[in-house]
Scaffold this motif. Structure first.
Motif, PDB file in Angstrom:
ATOM      1  N   ALA A 123      -0.299   1.833  -8.982  1.00 29.62           N
ATOM      2  CA  ALA A 123      -1.238   2.610  -9.794  1.00 29.62           C
ATOM      3  C   ALA A 123      -1.586   3.946  -9.149  1.00 29.62           C
ATOM      4  N   VAL A 124      -1.619   3.997  -7.814  1.00 31.06           N
ATOM      5  CA  VAL A 124      -2.011   5.245  -7.145  1.00 31.06           C
ATOM      6  C   VAL A 124      -0.813   6.063  -6.679  1.00 31.06           C
ATOM      7  N   GLU A 125       0.391   5.517  -6.822  1.00 30.23           N
ATOM      8  CA  GLU A 125       1.594   6.237  -6.395  1.00 30.23           C
ATOM      9  C   GLU A 125       1.741   7.551  -7.173  1.00 30.23           C
ATOM     10  N   GLY A 126       1.827   8.658  -6.448  1.00 31.35           N
ATOM     11  CA  GLY A 126       2.008   9.963  -7.080  1.00 31.35           C
ATOM     12  C   GLY A 126       0.787  10.495  -7.796  1.00 31.35           C
ATOM     13  N   VAL A 127      -0.345   9.826  -7.652  1.00 28.82           N
ATOM     14  CA  VAL A 127      -1.584  10.228  -8.327  1.00 28.82           C
ATOM     15  C   VAL A 127      -2.486  10.946  -7.327  1.00 28.82           C
ATOM     16  N   ASP A 128      -3.155  11.990  -7.771  1.00 28.73           N
ATOM     17  CA  ASP A 128      -4.030  12.783  -6.911  1.00 28.73           C
ATOM     18  C   ASP A 128      -5.369  12.068  -6.728  1.00 28.73           C
ATOM     19  N   VAL A 129      -5.335  10.979  -5.946  1.00 27.03           N
ATOM     20  CA  VAL A 129      -6.560  10.217  -5.702  1.00 27.03           C
ATOM     21  C   VAL A 129      -7.412  10.965  -4.681  1.00 27.03           C
ATOM     22  N   GLY A 130      -8.519  11.480  -5.145  1.00 25.61           N
ATOM     23  CA  GLY A 130      -9.397  12.243  -4.266  1.00 25.61           C
ATOM     24  C   GLY A 130     -10.552  11.445  -3.727  1.00 25.61           C
ATOM     25  N   MET A 131     -10.835  10.281  -4.327  1.00 28.04           N
ATOM     26  CA  MET A 131     -11.996   9.522  -3.897  1.00 28.04           C
ATOM     27  C   MET A 131     -11.745   8.029  -4.034  1.00 28.04           C
ATOM     28  N   LEU A 132     -12.243   7.295  -3.078  1.00 26.27           N
ATOM     29  CA  LEU A 132     -12.267   5.834  -3.128  1.00 26.27           C
ATOM     30  C   LEU A 132     -13.699   5.387  -2.947  1.00 26.27           C
ATOM     31  N   THR A 166     -10.974  -3.408   3.570  1.00 20.83           N
ATOM     32  CA  THR A 166     -10.021  -2.856   4.539  1.00 20.83           C
ATOM     33  C   THR A 166      -8.657  -2.653   3.893  1.00 20.83           C
ATOM     34  N   GLU A 167      -8.185  -3.631   3.134  1.00 17.85           N
ATOM     35  CA  GLU A 167      -6.853  -3.530   2.530  1.00 17.85           C
ATOM     36  C   GLU A 167      -6.806  -2.448   1.449  1.00 17.85           C
ATOM     37  N   VAL A 168      -7.842  -2.357   0.636  1.00 19.22           N
ATOM     38  CA  VAL A 168      -7.866  -1.323  -0.408  1.00 19.22           C
ATOM     39  C   VAL A 168      -7.886   0.060   0.238  1.00 19.22           C
ATOM     40  N   THR A 169      -8.674   0.220   1.280  1.00 17.61           N
ATOM     41  CA  THR A 169      -8.719   1.502   1.992  1.00 17.61           C
ATOM     42  C   THR A 169      -7.347   1.853   2.563  1.00 17.61           C
ATOM     43  N   ALA A 170      -6.672   0.852   3.149  1.00 15.88           N
ATOM     44  CA  ALA A 170      -5.348   1.090   3.726  1.00 15.88           C
ATOM     45  C   ALA A 170      -4.325   1.469   2.669  1.00 15.88           C
ATOM     46  N   VAL A 172      -5.012   3.282  -0.095  1.00 19.17           N
ATOM     47  CA  VAL A 172      -5.324   4.594  -0.684  1.00 19.17           C
ATOM     48  C   VAL A 172      -5.290   5.720   0.349  1.00 19.17           C
ATOM     49  N   LEU A 173      -5.638   5.413   1.585  1.00 16.93           N
ATOM     50  CA  LEU A 173      -5.797   6.445   2.607  1.00 16.93           C
ATOM     51  C   LEU A 173      -4.528   7.253   2.906  1.00 16.93           C
ATOM     52  N   PRO A 174      -3.338   6.638   2.976  1.00 16.10           N
ATOM     53  CA  PRO A 174      -2.152   7.452   3.312  1.00 16.10           C
ATOM     54  C   PRO A 174      -1.915   8.619   2.363  1.00 16.10           C
ATOM     55  N   GLY A 175      -2.173   8.429   1.078  1.00 16.00           N
ATOM     56  CA  GLY A 175      -2.019   9.532   0.130  1.00 16.00           C
ATOM     57  C   GLY A 175      -2.996  10.656   0.404  1.00 16.00           C
ATOM     58  N   MET A 176      -4.227  10.317   0.788  1.00 16.24           N
ATOM     59  CA  MET A 176      -5.215  11.339   1.135  1.00 16.24           C
ATOM     60  C   MET A 176      -4.770  12.117   2.361  1.00 16.24           C
ATOM     61  N   VAL A 177      -4.243  11.404   3.352  1.00 17.34           N
ATOM     62  CA  VAL A 177      -3.765  12.073   4.569  1.00 17.34           C
ATOM     63  C   VAL A 177      -2.635  13.037   4.225  1.00 17.34           C
ATOM     64  N   LYS A 178      -1.739  12.606   3.375  1.00 15.62           N
ATOM     65  CA  LYS A 178      -0.605  13.456   2.980  1.00 15.62           C
ATOM     66  C   LYS A 178      -1.075  14.717   2.274  1.00 15.62           C
ATOM     67  N   ILE A 184     -13.915   8.885   1.094  1.00 14.56           N
ATOM     68  CA  ILE A 184     -14.048   7.434   1.006  1.00 14.56           C
ATOM     69  C   ILE A 184     -15.531   7.105   1.107  1.00 14.56           C
ATOM     70  N   VAL A 185     -16.036   6.430   0.101  1.00 10.93           N
ATOM     71  CA  VAL A 185     -17.439   6.021   0.073  1.00 10.93           C
ATOM     72  C   VAL A 185     -17.490   4.504   0.170  1.00 10.93           C
ATOM     73  N   ASN A 186     -18.052   4.006   1.251  1.00 14.86           N
ATOM     74  CA  ASN A 186     -18.236   2.573   1.438  1.00 14.86           C
ATOM     75  C   ASN A 186     -19.694   2.219   1.211  1.00 14.86           C
ATOM     76  N   VAL A 187     -19.939   1.277   0.322  1.00 14.46           N
ATOM     77  CA  VAL A 187     -21.313   0.885   0.017  1.00 14.46           C
ATOM     78  C   VAL A 187     -21.753  -0.161   1.038  1.00 14.46           C
ATOM     79  N   GLY A 188     -22.736   0.206   1.838  1.00 15.20           N
ATOM     80  CA  GLY A 188     -23.257  -0.684   2.860  1.00 15.20           C
ATOM     81  C   GLY A 188     -24.490  -1.429   2.385  1.00 15.20           C
TER      82      GLY A 188
END
Length: 316
Positions: A123-132, A166-170, A172-178, A184-188
């Motif tokens: 779903a996120v492949e090739g998509v401009d995901v700017g926020m998680l 952790t898995e969802v972040t892992a 999505v994060l590589p695309g952001m790095v690229k 990334i907003v984590n609800v505590g």
């Protein structure tokens, strides 16, 4: 002839002045943030946002708010019908694109969980995901002594609140790095930042402590790569995390935010530091909690949560 004030009086007055100054300085960022023009999150980070648990409570409010700001959304939840309903509602209200991924986050690390992760990556492949937004969490079975709880439900809580995040972040994060940008907003939880212990909700608060540490470390790790990682800390909010009976009998309405009020404040804080308590009233609660001795916190929390437990036992 002027009379000199006693030493004890001037000392107390000085302490009071320092205390009020600290309160003012703590709340000053809220005033500054609300007076300035909000950040254009879509332009800063990207056109798509991924949200876990978007069908109820804070997750639904956050999804609606980000869609109002123009974000296209990838929505993750375990109930297909609820996903379809919130997706249709968002598209009709805000004319944005949506993708849905059926994902039972309690199944991470299993074959079904691996299949859901594969669908998320597609779903996120090739998509401009700017926020998680890692919003999904489990708080039930609620206020119980550790030995009273079903251990499988506690393990499920850890899977959803810590392992799945952790898995969802892992994923999505590589695309952001690229792309060199993202948020990334984590609800505590206020149970980890405002008080030294959270008895009878022990595994819940422990899993949220993991989220707190992960967020602060990732903030340092990825800030130089253009990625903002933020822990957002709600205190009590009108959601299904607590039973309605507990909320009605145990909480002061003035200290409980609505989900919509919370998320409107929350989106303004994205990108402004590693940790945020978005609602000013709850920020004041956080500050006041810091001056209470640890033994008093522990006594009060145990007493209060035993009352929660009694309510739950009466309901069952």
């Amino acid at each position: 002839m002027a009379v000199e004030a006693p030493f004890w009086f001037t000392s107390l007055a000085g302490l009071g002045a320092v205390y009020l100054s600290v309160v003012f300085l703590r709340l000053l960022p809220y005033l500054v943030l609300y007076l300035r023009q909000p950040k254009d999150l879509r332009r800063c980070y990207g056109s798509w946002a991924v949200i876990t648990g978007p069908t109820t409570g804070l997750g639904r409010s956050m999804a609606m708010e980000l869609a109002r700001l123009g974000f296209n959304l990838v929505l993750l939840d375990l109930h297909p019908d609820n996903l379809r309903e919130v997706s249709d509602t968002i598209r009709e209200a805000h004319s944005v694109q949506t993708k849905t991924v059926v994902f039972d986050l309690s199944l991470v690390g299993t074959e079904k969980g691996d299949e859901a992760m594969r669908r998320l990556r597609e779903a996120v492949e090739g998509v401009d995901v700017g926020m998680l937004v890692n919003n999904a969490a489990v708080a039930k079975p609620g206020a119980l002594y550790f030995h009273e709880a079903d251990v499988e439900r506690l393990v499920t809580m850890i899977r959803v609140n810590a392992m799945a995040l952790t898995e969802v972040t892992a994923a999505v994060l590589p695309g952001m790095v690229k792309r060199g940008r993202g948020a990334i907003v984590n609800v505590g939880s206020g149970s980890t930042v405002a008080v030294p212990s959270f008895p009878l909700y022990t595994v819940y608060s422990s899993s949220k402590r993991y989220v707190e540490q992960l967020s602060s470390s990732l903030y340092v790790e990825y800030k130089s790569k253009g990625i903002d990682v933020q822990l957002q800390v709600p205190f009590y909010v009108h959601t299904n995390m607590l039973s309605s009976a507990v909320k009605e009998r145990m909480l002061l309405p003035a200290f409980v935010a609505t989900a919509d009020d919370y998320t409107r404040a929350a989106v303004r804080w994205i990108g402004h530091g590693p940790i945020a308590v978005p609602v000013a009233g709850q920020q004041l609660q956080w500050f006041l909690a810091a001056v209470v001795p640890e033994f008093a916190h522990n006594w009060y929390r145990l007493r209060k949560h035993l009352q929660h437990r009694a309510i739950l036992w009466n309901l069952n």
